[in-house]
Design a protein around this motif. Structure first.
Motif: not given
Length: 167
Positions: A42-49, A63-73
């Motif tokens: 569906h063209g959606l990004d997956s942003v993992f923390v 990082c390999e699975a993520a798209s759009g951005m990586i979320y770092a605390p």
């Protein structure tokens, strides 16, 4: 099978509503296969923390699975945490950069113009959420809206100081 159907339905509805992606704070990448397939379809990004105490091997998988951005605390703790930024935050972002070309956003604990400016000096995105919620909670009614606007202005000023080209 029902869970897969619900994931697919959620991804479809989110994309149809104009959503760009989902921040995934608590889904281990090893258990995210169904979501990742639906998101891609569906063209959606997956942003993992990602956690700074993760091994490089684990971070590489995320990082390999993520798209759009990586979320770092920015701080140790959960969303809404207040306090100083983690002293190794800059080094953690640089460590992530060696593992992915995906932009790195930093949040969870960023709530002041000074913190936003510091984070902007090394991250691709500065994420502020709970500070706005606290402003709304502390100022009921239209005063909350005004306070949120003032906070946004203060944060923007801090960012402009950190990024002279944005002035």
């Amino acid at each position: 099978m029902r869970a897969v159907h619900n994931i697919e339905r959620f991804a479809h509805r989110l994309a149809s509503a104009g959503g760009a992606g989902v921040i995934i704070p608590d889904l281990p990448v090893e258990e995210a296969t169904d979501w990742l397939h639906a998101a891609r379809d569906h063209g959606l990004d997956s942003v993992f923390v990602v956690a700074p105490n993760s091994t490089d091997q684990r971070l590489a998988r995320v990082c390999e699975a993520a798209s759009g951005m990586i979320y770092a605390p920015a701080t140790a703790g959960v969303t809404g945490t207040q306090g100083p930024l983690h002293p190794e935050l800059h080094a953690f972002v640089e460590r992530l950069r060696t593992l992915t070309p995906v932009p790195i956003g930093v949040g969870i604990g960023v709530s002041t113009p000074e913190q936003a400016a510091r984070v902007a000096s090394f991250a691709d995105a500065v994420i502020v959420g709970s500070a706005f919620i606290r402003a709304l909670d502390a100022h009921p009614g239209s005063a909350g809206t005004t306070e949120v606007g003032l906070l946004a202005q203060r944060l923007a000023r801090g960012l402009r100081l950190a990024l002279p080209s944005a002035a």
